[in-house]
Write a protein that holds these residues in place. Sequence first.
Motif, PDB file in Angstrom:
ATOM      1  N   THR A   1      -4.053   4.769   5.137  1.00 31.40           N
ATOM      2  CA  THR A   1      -4.689   3.456   5.014  1.00 31.40           C
ATOM      3  C   THR A   1      -3.906   2.402   5.781  1.00 31.40           C
ATOM      4  OG1 THR A   1      -5.580   4.028   2.833  1.00 31.40           O
ATOM      5  CG2 THR A   1      -5.437   1.684   3.369  1.00 31.40           C
TER       6      THR A   1
ATOM      7  N   SER B   1      -2.063   6.601   1.289  1.00 29.70           N
ATOM      8  CA  SER B   1      -1.666   5.201   1.449  1.00 29.70           C
ATOM      9  C   SER B   1      -1.132   4.955   2.856  1.00 29.70           C
ATOM     10  CB  SER B   1      -0.609   4.833   0.403  1.00 29.70           C
ATOM     11  OG  SER B   1      -1.140   4.885  -0.898  1.00 29.70           O
TER      12      SER B   1
ATOM     13  N   GLY C   1      -3.695  -1.428  -2.764  1.00 29.64           N
ATOM     14  CA  GLY C   1      -3.421  -0.004  -2.901  1.00 29.64           C
ATOM     15  C   GLY C   1      -4.424   0.726  -3.774  1.00 29.64           C
TER      16      GLY C   1
ATOM     17  N   THR D   1       0.808  -1.223   0.000  1.00 27.27           N
ATOM     18  CA  THR D   1       0.000   0.000   0.000  1.00 27.27           C
ATOM     19  C   THR D   1       0.840   1.272   0.000  1.00 27.27           C
ATOM     20  OG1 THR D   1      -1.850  -1.143   1.069  1.00 27.27           O
ATOM     21  CG2 THR D   1      -1.789   1.251   1.249  1.00 27.27           C
TER      22      THR D   1
END
Length: 484
Positions: A402, A399, A115, A64
């Motif tokens: 996340t 990212s 991702g 990711t």
Amino acid sequence: MVGSKSDVRPGRIVGVLALAGIVAAVMQTLVVPLIGDLPRILDTTASNASWVVTATLLSAAVATPVAGRLGDMYGKRRMLLISVVPLVLGSVVCALSSSLIPMIVGRGLQGLGMGVVPLGVSLLRDVLPPERLGSSIAVMSASMGVGGALGLPFSAAVAENASWRVLFWVTAALSLLVATMAWLFVPAGRAGTSSRRFDVPGAVGLGAGLISLLLAVSKGSDWGWTSGTTLGLLATAVVVLLAWGAWELRSAEPLVDLRVTARPQVLMTNAASVLVGFAMYAQSLVVPQLLQLPEATGYGLGQSMMAMGLWMAPAGLMMMALAPLGAKLSAARGPKVTLSLGSLVIAVGYGASLLLMGSTWGLLAVTLVCNTGVGLAYGAMPALIMGAVPQSETASANSFNTLMRSIGSSVSAAVIGVVLAQMTTDFGGHLLPSEGGFRAAMLMGCGVGLAAAVVAALIPVKPVAAAPEPGTGTEPHPAQEATA
């Protein structure tokens, strides 16, 4: 190809990117109905079969942030399309597998495609007009919840009525559909930066540190929390991640710009994200078990896997339904308020569970309330992140955010797992989590939700005028776009 933000069709773009998020989320819950059968299917032990789940977690954690950085460098749409490739390949490998190693490889490949969600969120900033950005980010963020919720009944229905291999053939087809639609209907957006130097040592260091940390967290209960393997991995994670941080601070072109992530608005948002990720995942561990445990236990509700998935599906759909409301709240009061409110709603849902966990309708209400809060929180996080970082770093920053949520979920799985393993009752010679264990887990979720609300309330949002970046003309400041 779309030439400017005024030429795009926002609804179609958001629909395609939301579908990509849903497909990615389905990959994560895909094997849940198969967990009990995996040892037989793969001719292995239950402990070894658990790697089918762990492999996806580890590869997603590594891929990711790397995908986000490459998206900033070479273009987010390009990296989104590339990220779909391992989703397709991984699904095909799993569908053809008959033993453990190929299945683990396939699931690892599927994790490499996770991702797509932060890339999709960041791409929205490039291609949509400011007035559509807030609601579109909220819908895209909610897609993960929808995919997770729909994945359970879909997987259970297929597993009960057809070959388990059909699950993976369907996800391969869906991934191909996403790639085709993204190629045809999603514009390329902002060109990548002039930088073409990828931070390989940074990627290796972050990957090694994350794998060590998440392996210890996810397998610690199997290996023993005080075993040499678990403690060694935790020590390795600390040393490697500290060294990685030192390297990133000295690097001219880091994988993750720690100076940007150290900005108070970004740092506090990421801290809240870890807590929300923990709180979100706790009820995903508790509610399915309560629904499926035998009624004879006195607190189980005796539902089948299929019925359990159907009882939980509305909660994911609730996230999507409330996304526009969360966007309006962010536009009116700011995403900080939305994140704080969402965290409080999560805490209320967990608190209500102490009174409602005795019936299927009660648990449905609990999941609806909790996921309403998760939807509000998830929609606000990207807006807060993008309001504090340069446009050239949106994919990388999203990212990393996340990743913080994923770490929170992984820690939640470990902590709740320990609670339920320690608080047990004997049922026909088998140890099952006790009612007290489930209540303790829900109380923990409530406390973490309240902590997330406090952290969110302390986020210092201070929009500062910024000079236009090269090639962007006189576009508005990111904080204005993110909250539009």
